[in-house]
Design an enzyme around this catalytic site. Structure first.
Site, PDB file in Angstrom:
ATOM      1  CG  ASP A   1      -2.048  -1.021   1.095  1.00  0.00           C
ATOM      2  OD1 ASP A   1      -2.069  -1.756   0.085  1.00  0.00           O
ATOM      3  OD2 ASP A   1      -2.890  -1.108   2.005  1.00  0.00           O
TER       4      ASP A   1
ATOM      5  NE  ARG B   1      -1.282   3.846  13.595  1.00  0.00           N
ATOM      6  CZ  ARG B   1      -0.556   2.881  13.089  1.00  0.00           C
ATOM      7  NH1 ARG B   1       0.762   2.880  13.269  1.00  0.00           N
ATOM      8  NH2 ARG B   1      -1.117   1.901  12.408  1.00  0.00           N
TER       9      ARG B   1
ATOM     10  CG  ASP C   1      -4.329   3.691  12.625  1.00  0.00           C
ATOM     11  OD1 ASP C   1      -4.426   3.942  13.836  1.00  0.00           O
ATOM     12  OD2 ASP C   1      -3.885   2.623  12.180  1.00  0.00           O
TER      13      ASP C   1
END
Length: 406
Positions: A19, A99, A128
């Site tokens: 990705d 994160r 996220d």
């Protein structure tokens, strides 16, 4: 949303997987932008050299691979564990807490390199994207954020693979079919979601678990360890002082071998949907039990109960992406103040998925043998005083009972 016209350089959170490799090429072709890649070594247990090699093949000149394990534990994981933070009763927030750290580095690199924007590979359905972007905007209110999953024309994994093949992006064999599930990992935990795990009624297949042996296969003999604490943070195992990331890694090994830290959870995402995930947090599960044990003898009742009242709000802030919010910082200040005398040692027995407290001691203990003994306490506590205490607390209950005819 950043437009193609005003973006010339982008800092991309880059794992080297399919990705983010496609996102890298997409930024180069669609935006005509120079891309700086940032790969965080969070202790995910993967070799990061392939990420560098893939970025080099894609023509990236500025490749950042940064070991942030100590920073992750010291500045994010351990402050969170001082609060005993658990989301919805069971989730130890392993993905959530990583994160804001990644966003911090993205923003710092963008400032250093003069980049116009940052980019991430989070989808438009998950938490996220919120965590990355709330953190980024808190640190730089003018930062531009590119979220390709919300912007590009690709509708399926087949579309992604077609794009990859047209642009000579390596697609490993297992990515040509439907991936059985997606994985996120760091030093605190691993999480698996999607595909074979989407039906919450189905038992997860054994191959989903990567960080722990099954409790059934764990040793028949228990493992006993002693964790030392100072100011609410773990500082040693069996008397050996360790850096934060070394200590968490050692607890992970102990938890793994004893089948500790598995969780099958259906959680409420911030964006509104429910999702089923399989989490493995071996070291964190041990640490939570140990921390609550040392607090049990060092925290005053009022402080301990207030902490437990604040904890769900604190955990929700982290889960929803508000690590850099003023309310989280306010709560952190109160929590850290409560930890000044949280020190000592906790003895634990690890056995077939269980973490069992066997003992705890502290030079700052509030536990008094003289007060709790069933033997003669030599006047330390006058039991007759309890009668007045009970009568005063019963006053309103008696008044209500008389009014209501009970």
């Amino acid at each position: 949303m950043a437009t193609k016209r005003d973006v010339k350089k982008v800092v991309l959170a880059y794992s080297g997987g399919l990705d983010t490799s496609i996102i890298l090429k997409w930024l180069q072709t669609e935006f005509g932008a120079e891309v700086v890649t940032f790969t965080a070594d969070l202790g995910q247990g993967e070799e990061l050299t392939p990420a560098r090699e893939k970025a080099e093949r894609a023509g990236v000149k500025d490749i950042r691979i940064v070991d942030v394990r100590e920073e992750f534990c010291r500045d994010f994981v351990f402050p969170m564990f001082r609060a005993n933070a658990v989301y919805e009763g069971t989730y130890l927030l392993g993905t959530s807490i990583a994160r804001p750290l990644i966003s911090k580095h993205l923003v710092d690199i963008a400032r250093e390199t003069g980049a116009d924007a940052i980019a991430h590979g989070a989808t438009g359905k998950g938490n996220d994207q919120v965590r990355f972007e709330l953190s980024a905007y808190a640190l730089n209110p003018d930062i531009k954020v590119i979220a390709p999953w919300r912007d590009w024309e690709f509708k399926s994994r087949t579309d992604l693979i077609d794009f990859a093949e047209k642009n000579q992006i390596l697609v490993t064999k297992d990515k040509r079919g439907e991936a059985p599930f997606s994985v996120d990992a760091n030093l605190l935990h691993s999480s698996s979601e999607g595909k074979v795990l989407e039906d919450p009624a189905e038992t997860p297949p054994p191959y989903v678990f990567m960080r722990t042996v099954s409790p059934e296969e764990a040793p028949d003999k228990p493992t006993v360890i002693i964790i030392g604490f100072k100011n609410g943070d773990p500082v040693s195992i069996d008397g050996k002082a360790m850096k934060p990331h070394e200590l968490l890694a050692a607890l992970n090994d102990l938890g793994r071998d004893n089948g500790i830290g598995r969780l099958d959870l259906v959680e409420n995402r911030f964006v509104g949907m429910k999702s089923r995930g399989i989490y493995e947090t071996p070291g964190g599960t041990i640490l939570l039990v140990a921390h609550r044990a040392i607090e049990s003898i060092t925290l005053d009742r009022g402080a301990a109960h207030l902490k437990d009242e604040l904890m769900p709000r604190y955990a929700e802030l982290i889960y929803n992406g508000f690590w850099f919010s003023p309310e989280r910082e306010m709560l952190q200040a109160a929590i850290d103040l409560s930890q000044r005398n949280v020190e000592g040692e906790v003895r634990l027995k690890l056995y077939k998925g269980n973490v069992i407290v066997e003992g705890r001691s502290s030079p700052k203990s509030l536990y008094s043998d003289a007060l709790v003994t069933f033997e003669d306490d030599h006047g330390a506590y006058d039991q007759k005083d309890a009668a007045g205490f009970i009568k005063l607390n019963a006053l309103r209950l008696r008044t209500l009972a008389k009014r209501d005819g009970r």
